[in-house]
Design an enzyme around this catalytic site. Structure first.
Site, PDB file in Angstrom:
ATOM      1  N   CYS A  55      42.765  51.779  32.713  1.00  0.00           N
ATOM      2  CA  CYS A  55      44.098  51.324  33.161  1.00  0.00           C
ATOM      3  C   CYS A  55      45.197  52.002  32.363  1.00  0.00           C
ATOM      4  CB  CYS A  55      44.223  49.808  33.012  1.00  0.00           C
ATOM      5  SG  CYS A  55      43.083  48.891  34.060  1.00  0.00           S
ATOM      6  N   ARG A 132      40.745  47.269  41.567  1.00  0.00           N
ATOM      7  CA  ARG A 132      41.681  48.384  41.359  1.00  0.00           C
ATOM      8  C   ARG A 132      42.104  48.805  42.774  1.00  0.00           C
ATOM      9  NH1 ARG A 132      42.206  50.835  36.577  1.00  0.00           N
ATOM     10  NH2 ARG A 132      40.143  50.478  35.725  1.00  0.00           N
TER      11      ARG A 132
HETATM   12  C1  BEZ Z   1      39.436  49.920  32.135  1.00  0.00           C
HETATM   13  O1  BEZ Z   1      39.049  50.769  31.348  1.00  0.00           O
HETATM   14  O2  BEZ Z   1      40.547  49.978  32.661  1.00  0.00           O
HETATM   15  C2  BEZ Z   1      38.519  48.777  32.448  1.00  0.00           C
HETATM   16  C3  BEZ Z   1      37.177  48.942  32.206  1.00  0.00           C
HETATM   17  C4  BEZ Z   1      36.332  47.900  32.480  1.00  0.00           C
HETATM   18  C5  BEZ Z   1      36.814  46.705  32.983  1.00  0.00           C
HETATM   19  C6  BEZ Z   1      38.164  46.563  33.243  1.00  0.00           C
HETATM   20  C7  BEZ Z   1      39.021  47.614  32.971  1.00  0.00           C
END
Ligand code: BEZ
Length: 216
Positions: A55, A132
């Site tokens: 993110c 996402r």
């Molecule tokens: C992320 O890196 O954005 C992420 C990874 C695993 C779960 C939620 C977010």
């Protein structure tokens, strides 16, 4: 055949062509209301959580390309279950670590009320960390495209811009965007529904597969 017992997968709540449900929420730039964006394009997207690696890279990449979205008269609006103060702290960290200020609004959705309305989370799902999703909403408030990626895969900002360019070109030219289309490349004409055109075409595929007349 029995129906699957699990809750609907993300992206299952709304369909292309639906009007995006209106909502109001607190955001990093003040109160935000979806319907206030009528008249311009809007990309509404959810992220699993603040202070997570993928993110963070997405927000850095989007903030760096913010001018490209503005040039296309498209606003960005992000959303997660994290609190407004978590968003603030994350944006401060991004500014200090990556030298970029995120100025588009990030909404808080602690009760998942918006996420559920948009099918960003399953109806019975209390864990938002799997979503996402991205909604491309046109100036009339209609959902024109959506994408859904797992938490482990970051979105492509060039592809988000290509989708936006494609939708805008489709509307401007009344044409179709072929595979791998990029701005400036030829578009396709809508196929004929007239049998006379089918028989009159000199090329066997010419009645349904041809470039748009203005060649763009
Ligand atoms: C992320 O890196 O954005 C992420 C990874 C695993 C779960 C939620 C977010």
């Amino acid at each position: 055949m029995t129906a699957p017992a699990s809750s609907p997968p993300p992206c299952a709540g709304l369909r292309i062509g639906d009007t995006a449900p209106d909502f109001e929420a607190r955001s990093t730039i003040g109160p935000a209301r979806l319907s206030a964006y009528r008249g311009r394009w809007l990309i509404l997207f959810s992220h699993p959580a603040d202070f997570t690696p993928v993110c963070t890279t997405e927000f850095v990449a989007l903030a760096r390309e913010a001018a490209a979205f503005a040039q296309r008269d498209c606003a960005l609006m992000a959303l997660s279950v994290d609190s407004l103060f978590s968003h603030f702290a994350w944006l401060r960290m991004i500014r200090d670590r990556f030298g970029v200020e995120v100025r588009f609004p990030i909404l808080e959705d602690p009760t998942l009320v918006i996420g559920r309305a948009f099918g960003m989370v399953g109806a019975q799902d209390n864990d938002s960390a799997t979503v996402r999703t991205t909604f491309f909403i046109d100036p009339a408030g209609v959902i024109r495209a959506m994408t859904c990626y797992p938490a482990s895969l970051g979105r492509s900002v060039p592809e988000m811009l290509r989708i936006l360019d494609g939708l805008q070109a489709i509307d401007a030219k009344g044409a179709l965007a072929p595979a791998n289309w990029q701005p400036g490349e030829p578009m396709l004409a809508a196929p004929s529904h007239d049998l006379d055109d089918v028989y009159a075409a000199t090329d066997i595929a010419g009645w349904f597969l041809r470039e748009n007349e203005d060649g763009a």
